[in-house]
Motif scaffolding. Structure first.
Motif, PDB file in Angstrom:
ATOM      1  N   ASP A  27       0.848  -1.195   0.000  1.00  0.00           N
ATOM      2  CA  ASP A  27       0.000   0.000   0.000  1.00  0.00           C
ATOM      3  C   ASP A  27       0.884   1.246   0.000  1.00  0.00           C
ATOM      4  N   SER A  28       0.795   2.044  -1.043  1.00  0.00           N
ATOM      5  CA  SER A  28       1.680   3.208  -1.170  1.00  0.00           C
ATOM      6  C   SER A  28       1.218   4.406  -0.323  1.00  0.00           C
ATOM      7  N   ALA A  29       0.091   4.264   0.374  1.00  0.00           N
ATOM      8  CA  ALA A  29      -0.379   5.347   1.247  1.00  0.00           C
ATOM      9  C   ALA A  29       0.398   5.298   2.570  1.00  0.00           C
ATOM     10  N   ILE A  30       1.581   5.884   2.561  1.00  0.00           N
ATOM     11  CA  ILE A  30       2.448   5.850   3.741  1.00  0.00           C
ATOM     12  C   ILE A  30       2.919   7.248   4.084  1.00  0.00           C
ATOM     13  N   TYR A  31       3.193   7.450   5.367  1.00  0.00           N
ATOM     14  CA  TYR A  31       3.815   8.701   5.813  1.00  0.00           C
ATOM     15  C   TYR A  31       5.310   8.654   5.552  1.00  0.00           C
ATOM     16  N   ASN A  32       5.900   7.507   5.860  1.00  0.00           N
ATOM     17  CA  ASN A  32       7.345   7.382   5.733  1.00  0.00           C
ATOM     18  C   ASN A  32       7.751   5.918   5.776  1.00  0.00           C
ATOM     19  N   LEU A  33       9.010   5.677   5.524  1.00  0.00           N
ATOM     20  CA  LEU A  33       9.606   4.347   5.654  1.00  0.00           C
ATOM     21  C   LEU A  33      10.859   4.496   6.497  1.00  0.00           C
ATOM     22  N   GLN A  34      11.017   3.592   7.441  1.00  0.00           N
ATOM     23  CA  GLN A  34      12.148   3.674   8.362  1.00  0.00           C
ATOM     24  C   GLN A  34      12.925   2.359   8.314  1.00  0.00           C
ATOM     25  N   GLY A  94       1.378   3.875   8.073  1.00  0.00           N
ATOM     26  CA  GLY A  94       0.240   4.052   7.190  1.00  0.00           C
ATOM     27  C   GLY A  94      -0.339   5.457   7.211  1.00  0.00           C
ATOM     28  N   PHE A  95      -0.676   5.958   6.032  1.00  0.00           N
ATOM     29  CA  PHE A  95      -1.217   7.292   5.839  1.00  0.00           C
ATOM     30  C   PHE A  95      -2.740   7.249   5.840  1.00  0.00           C
ATOM     31  N   ALA A  96      -3.352   8.414   6.123  1.00  0.00           N
ATOM     32  CA  ALA A  96      -4.807   8.519   6.115  1.00  0.00           C
ATOM     33  C   ALA A  96      -5.349   8.133   4.743  1.00  0.00           C
ATOM     34  N   GLY A  97      -6.407   7.342   4.737  1.00  0.00           N
ATOM     35  CA  GLY A  97      -7.009   6.907   3.481  1.00  0.00           C
ATOM     36  C   GLY A  97      -6.484   5.583   2.991  1.00  0.00           C
ATOM     37  N   GLY A  98      -5.374   5.143   3.589  1.00  0.00           N
ATOM     38  CA  GLY A  98      -4.819   3.845   3.216  1.00  0.00           C
ATOM     39  C   GLY A  98      -5.418   2.726   4.042  1.00  0.00           C
TER      40      GLY A  98
ATOM     41  N   LEU B  97       2.039  11.528  14.152  1.00  0.00           N
ATOM     42  CA  LEU B  97       1.941  10.882  12.858  1.00  0.00           C
ATOM     43  C   LEU B  97       2.287  11.912  11.796  1.00  0.00           C
ATOM     44  N   GLY B  98       3.237  11.602  10.982  1.00  0.00           N
ATOM     45  CA  GLY B  98       3.638  12.546   9.947  1.00  0.00           C
ATOM     46  C   GLY B  98       4.886  12.038   9.266  1.00  0.00           C
ATOM     47  N   SER B  99       5.187  12.621   8.134  1.00  0.00           N
ATOM     48  CA  SER B  99       6.283  12.120   7.313  1.00  0.00           C
ATOM     49  C   SER B  99       7.630  12.158   8.028  1.00  0.00           C
ATOM     50  N   TYR B 100       7.814  13.146   8.882  1.00  0.00           N
ATOM     51  CA  TYR B 100       9.121  13.350   9.507  1.00  0.00           C
ATOM     52  C   TYR B 100       9.233  12.691  10.866  1.00  0.00           C
ATOM     53  N   ASN B 101       8.191  11.991  11.300  1.00  0.00           N
ATOM     54  CA  ASN B 101       8.166  11.468  12.663  1.00  0.00           C
ATOM     55  C   ASN B 101       8.831  10.100  12.782  1.00  0.00           C
ATOM     56  N   GLU B 102       9.981  10.110  13.411  1.00  0.00           N
ATOM     57  CA  GLU B 102      10.773   8.902  13.609  1.00  0.00           C
ATOM     58  C   GLU B 102      10.299   8.153  14.841  1.00  0.00           C
ATOM     59  N   GLN B 103      10.295   6.820  14.740  1.00  0.00           N
ATOM     60  CA  GLN B 103       9.901   5.971  15.859  1.00  0.00           C
ATOM     61  C   GLN B 103      11.119   5.663  16.735  1.00  0.00           C
ATOM     62  N   PHE B 104      10.940   5.786  18.049  1.00  0.00           N
ATOM     63  CA  PHE B 104      11.986   5.451  19.011  1.00  0.00           C
ATOM     64  C   PHE B 104      11.505   4.262  19.835  1.00  0.00           C
ATOM     65  N   PHE B 105      12.370   3.254  19.962  1.00  0.00           N
ATOM     66  CA  PHE B 105      11.975   2.023  20.624  1.00  0.00           C
ATOM     67  C   PHE B 105      12.600   1.876  22.002  1.00  0.00           C
ATOM     68  N   GLY B 106      11.854   1.233  22.884  1.00  0.00           N
ATOM     69  CA  GLY B 106      12.375   0.852  24.184  1.00  0.00           C
ATOM     70  C   GLY B 106      13.265  -0.375  24.059  1.00  0.00           C
ATOM     71  N   PRO B 107      13.885  -0.817  25.171  1.00  0.00           N
ATOM     72  CA  PRO B 107      14.850  -1.914  25.142  1.00  0.00           C
ATOM     73  C   PRO B 107      14.226  -3.292  25.042  1.00  0.00           C
ATOM     74  N   GLY B 108      12.913  -3.392  25.250  1.00  0.00           N
ATOM     75  CA  GLY B 108      12.237  -4.682  25.146  1.00  0.00           C
ATOM     76  C   GLY B 108      11.993  -5.330  26.495  1.00  0.00           C
ATOM     77  N   THR B 109      10.931  -6.126  26.552  1.00  0.00           N
ATOM     78  CA  THR B 109      10.580  -6.926  27.729  1.00  0.00           C
ATOM     79  C   THR B 109      10.383  -8.363  27.266  1.00  0.00           C
ATOM     80  N   ARG B 110      11.159  -9.256  27.844  1.00  0.00           N
ATOM     81  CA  ARG B 110      11.025 -10.672  27.474  1.00  0.00           C
ATOM     82  C   ARG B 110      10.088 -11.335  28.457  1.00  0.00           C
TER      83      ARG B 110
END
Lengths: 116, 114
Positions: A27-34, A94-98, B97-110
């Motif tokens: 689905d190409s409706a994305i905000y970003n790829l990390q 995922g972007f809105a509408g996707g 939520l947005g194009s520039y918003n990077e996800q930051f993760f915690g260390p995990g819980t097993r």
């Protein structure tokens, strides 16, 4: 529903080689790829984030590209080193509408081994 | 230091005994989420929250509950854990939520459920 696929599942290369990891999404409706790196039993380290309007991002020996219309991204690692050995994961938001608005969907990962 | 923290890091419990895994971030992020990671299945999103009092199901929400009463905290609750919930759990946050918003993760819980 968004689906993310990474190829190859595993890769073993000698030190010094340049290599490419692939990631595709349905689905190409994305905000970003990390792109992330994960060492065995550890958490995720963010490597690069490409916004949906961008074509590529670079950080040191890493270069990631994004072709949103075709649903593809590549991670290029130059002059690989043993310390690059890890699992590499890509994920899309995922972007809105996707089909997956607000959700983060991961690929299964590529296990990279760089041997001396 | 900007970070996402999870507690406990390791937990062994028995079937049916309620438990809570805490997640906290100090970056004033609006978006928080939980994932489980299983061999062969990868990372799958359990629940996410776009802001205080706003939560939504991810891809595998069955058997889990969450709450978002404060911006910094997003606990994961297993009311009646079962062995199939044995997994490695990660919490993550991002500014929004947005194009520039990077996800930051915690260390995990097993988590191991016997």
């Amino acid at each position: 529903k968004q689906e993310v696929t990474q190829i190859p599942a595993a890769l073993s290369v000698p030190e010094g080689e340049n290599l490419v990891l692939n990631c595709s999404f349905t689905d190409s409706a994305i905000y970003n790829l990390q792109w992330f790196r994960q060492d065995p039993g550890k958490g995720l380290t963010s490597l690069l984030l490409i916004q949906s309007s961008q074509r590529e991002q670079t950080s040191g020996r890493l270069n990631a590209s994004l072709d949103k219309s075709s649903g593809r991204s590549t991670l290029y690692i130059a002059a690989s080193q043993p310390g690059d050995s890890a699992t590499y994961l890509c994920a899309v938001t995922g972007f809105a509408g996707g089909t997956s608005y607000g959700k983060l969907t991961f690929g299964q990962g590529t296990i990279l081994t760089v041997h001396p | 230091e900007a970070q996402v923290t999870q507690n406990p890091r390791y937990l062994i419990t028995v079937t049916g005994k309620k438990l809570t895994v805490t997640c906290s971030q100090n970056m004033n992020h609006e978006y928080m989420s939980w994932y489980r990671q299983d061999p062969g299945l990868g990372l799958r999103q359990i629940y996410y929250s776009m802001n205080v009092e706003v939560t939504d199901k991810g891809d595998v929400p069955e058997g889990y509950k969450v709450s978002r009463k404060e911006k910094r905290n997003f606990p994961l609750i297993l009311e009646s854990p079962s062995p199939n919930q044995t997994s490695l759990y990660f919490c993550a946050s991002s500014p929004g939520l947005g194009s520039y918003n990077e996800q930051f993760f915690g260390p995990g819980t097993r988590l191991t459920v016997l």
